[in-house]
Design a protein around this motif. Sequence first.
Motif, PDB file in Angstrom:
ATOM      1  N   ARG A  91       0.831  -1.214   0.000  1.00  0.00           N
ATOM      2  CA  ARG A  91       0.000   0.000   0.000  1.00  0.00           C
ATOM      3  C   ARG A  91       0.863   1.261   0.000  1.00  0.00           C
ATOM      4  O   ARG A  91       0.546   2.236  -0.686  1.00  0.00           O
ATOM      5  CB  ARG A  91      -0.940  -0.003   1.208  1.00  0.00           C
ATOM      6  CG  ARG A  91      -2.105  -0.974   1.086  1.00  0.00           C
ATOM      7  CD  ARG A  91      -3.131  -0.758   2.177  1.00  0.00           C
ATOM      8  NE  ARG A  91      -2.618  -1.140   3.486  1.00  0.00           N
ATOM      9  CZ  ARG A  91      -2.722  -2.358   3.999  1.00  0.00           C
ATOM     10  NH1 ARG A  91      -3.302  -3.327   3.301  1.00  0.00           N
ATOM     11  NH2 ARG A  91      -2.245  -2.626   5.207  1.00  0.00           N
ATOM     12  N   SER A  92       1.954   1.229   0.764  1.00  0.00           N
ATOM     13  CA  SER A  92       2.837   2.399   0.821  1.00  0.00           C
ATOM     14  C   SER A  92       3.479   2.671  -0.531  1.00  0.00           C
ATOM     15  O   SER A  92       3.552   3.823  -0.981  1.00  0.00           O
ATOM     16  CB  SER A  92       3.923   2.179   1.881  1.00  0.00           C
ATOM     17  OG  SER A  92       3.372   2.111   3.178  1.00  0.00           O
ATOM     18  N   PHE A  93       3.944   1.614  -1.197  1.00  0.00           N
ATOM     19  CA  PHE A  93       4.562   1.808  -2.510  1.00  0.00           C
ATOM     20  C   PHE A  93       3.527   2.191  -3.564  1.00  0.00           C
ATOM     21  O   PHE A  93       3.826   2.956  -4.485  1.00  0.00           O
ATOM     22  CB  PHE A  93       5.325   0.555  -2.938  1.00  0.00           C
ATOM     23  CG  PHE A  93       6.741   0.523  -2.441  1.00  0.00           C
ATOM     24  CD1 PHE A  93       7.663   1.470  -2.864  1.00  0.00           C
ATOM     25  CD2 PHE A  93       7.158  -0.445  -1.544  1.00  0.00           C
ATOM     26  CE1 PHE A  93       8.967   1.454  -2.404  1.00  0.00           C
ATOM     27  CE2 PHE A  93       8.460  -0.470  -1.075  1.00  0.00           C
ATOM     28  CZ  PHE A  93       9.370   0.476  -1.501  1.00  0.00           C
ATOM     29  N   GLN A  94       2.318   1.675  -3.426  1.00  0.00           N
ATOM     30  CA  GLN A  94       1.273   2.057  -4.369  1.00  0.00           C
ATOM     31  C   GLN A  94       0.971   3.549  -4.253  1.00  0.00           C
ATOM     32  O   GLN A  94       0.849   4.259  -5.259  1.00  0.00           O
ATOM     33  CB  GLN A  94       0.005   1.246  -4.113  1.00  0.00           C
ATOM     34  CG  GLN A  94      -1.104   1.509  -5.127  1.00  0.00           C
ATOM     35  CD  GLN A  94      -2.259   0.549  -4.954  1.00  0.00           C
ATOM     36  OE1 GLN A  94      -2.638   0.219  -3.827  1.00  0.00           O
ATOM     37  NE2 GLN A  94      -2.816   0.076  -6.053  1.00  0.00           N
ATOM     38  N   GLU A 120       0.345  -6.777  -8.021  1.00  0.00           N
ATOM     39  CA  GLU A 120      -0.600  -5.672  -7.880  1.00  0.00           C
ATOM     40  C   GLU A 120      -0.437  -4.620  -8.980  1.00  0.00           C
ATOM     41  O   GLU A 120      -1.035  -3.544  -8.911  1.00  0.00           O
ATOM     42  CB  GLU A 120      -0.423  -5.008  -6.511  1.00  0.00           C
ATOM     43  CG  GLU A 120      -0.775  -5.902  -5.336  1.00  0.00           C
ATOM     44  CD  GLU A 120      -2.230  -6.330  -5.342  1.00  0.00           C
ATOM     45  OE1 GLU A 120      -3.088  -5.500  -5.723  1.00  0.00           O
ATOM     46  OE2 GLU A 120      -2.508  -7.492  -4.978  1.00  0.00           O
ATOM     47  N   ASN A 121       0.380  -4.946  -9.985  1.00  0.00           N
ATOM     48  CA  ASN A 121       0.595  -4.053 -11.132  1.00  0.00           C
ATOM     49  C   ASN A 121       1.199  -2.709 -10.739  1.00  0.00           C
ATOM     50  O   ASN A 121       0.966  -1.689 -11.401  1.00  0.00           O
ATOM     51  CB  ASN A 121      -0.722  -3.826 -11.893  1.00  0.00           C
ATOM     52  CG  ASN A 121      -1.283  -5.100 -12.484  1.00  0.00           C
ATOM     53  OD1 ASN A 121      -0.550  -5.879 -13.089  1.00  0.00           O
ATOM     54  ND2 ASN A 121      -2.574  -5.330 -12.297  1.00  0.00           N
ATOM     55  N   ILE A 122       1.970  -2.717  -9.666  1.00  0.00           N
ATOM     56  CA  ILE A 122       2.690  -1.513  -9.258  1.00  0.00           C
ATOM     57  C   ILE A 122       4.056  -1.476  -9.942  1.00  0.00           C
ATOM     58  O   ILE A 122       4.502  -0.426 -10.409  1.00  0.00           O
ATOM     59  CB  ILE A 122       2.830  -1.467  -7.724  1.00  0.00           C
ATOM     60  CG1 ILE A 122       1.443  -1.418  -7.079  1.00  0.00           C
ATOM     61  CG2 ILE A 122       3.670  -0.261  -7.287  1.00  0.00           C
ATOM     62  CD1 ILE A 122       1.447  -1.637  -5.581  1.00  0.00           C
ATOM     63  N   LEU A 123       4.716  -2.629 -10.010  1.00  0.00           N
ATOM     64  CA  LEU A 123       5.965  -2.782 -10.765  1.00  0.00           C
ATOM     65  C   LEU A 123       5.719  -3.767 -11.901  1.00  0.00           C
ATOM     66  O   LEU A 123       5.386  -4.927 -11.646  1.00  0.00           O
ATOM     67  CB  LEU A 123       7.085  -3.310  -9.865  1.00  0.00           C
ATOM     68  CG  LEU A 123       7.770  -2.340  -8.906  1.00  0.00           C
ATOM     69  CD1 LEU A 123       8.815  -3.081  -8.081  1.00  0.00           C
ATOM     70  CD2 LEU A 123       8.420  -1.192  -9.656  1.00  0.00           C
ATOM     71  N   ASP A 124       5.869  -3.325 -13.134  1.00  0.00           N
ATOM     72  CA  ASP A 124       5.686  -4.250 -14.248  1.00  0.00           C
ATOM     73  C   ASP A 124       7.014  -4.931 -14.592  1.00  0.00           C
ATOM     74  O   ASP A 124       8.062  -4.620 -14.028  1.00  0.00           O
ATOM     75  CB  ASP A 124       5.093  -3.538 -15.464  1.00  0.00           C
ATOM     76  CG  ASP A 124       5.965  -2.397 -15.976  1.00  0.00           C
ATOM     77  OD1 ASP A 124       7.146  -2.306 -15.572  1.00  0.00           O
ATOM     78  OD2 ASP A 124       5.468  -1.590 -16.778  1.00  0.00           O
TER      79      ASP A 124
END
Length: 202
Positions: free
Chosen positions: A65-68, A111-115
């Motif tokens: 959540r923090s990185f998102q 979570e598709n935050i880092l592809d």
Amino acid sequence: MGSEDGTDQVTSSILGARPRSSSLGDEEALGGGLPANWTLEEFQKRVRGILDSYLLSGEVEEAVRSFQDFAVREASGFLDEVAVCALRTALEQTDQQRSRIAELLRRLHEENILDQASLARGFAKLVCTWEDLVVDCGSKSSVYLVDMLLSCMRGNCVVRAFLMRLPEGLVMAVLREGSEDEDKTELQEVARKLQQFKRGIQ
């Protein structure tokens, strides 16, 4: 520092020349890719703060959540730099902490935050400086870096074809320093193919 030849030269042409490393990664690669309102030190501090909190708590979903939030509000378009910082931090940690960071990277990908492209660029920037990492972090850093790469490949975060972009010197260093049995056979095959390729262009 050793010179590159054969396959190493081909790999360098793909990934770029080795710039100087900083405490959290490749200074030129990091600094050159940051938003205008960020300094390298500020960016590193922000990412490292999230990672440190995660390593202390072990709460992977909170870290996600923090990185998102960080990605959406502050680092959109610069996520490969987040990968660089996370990987560089992992090299300085214990086995358990590296496993936690590998798990976090897999969750960020899920979570598709880092592809895949961002993670591949992050690994590529450290691969380009692997000899510097050995000087800065010790000979085992090459093993840790490739272990993290293989872990991400097993989680389908990085394509396996990336192995053939590794410098032959890095692969041989990992085999000399020791790797897990399950990885050794695969790395030996990569080394064989790289040497075969090098012979083919001589």
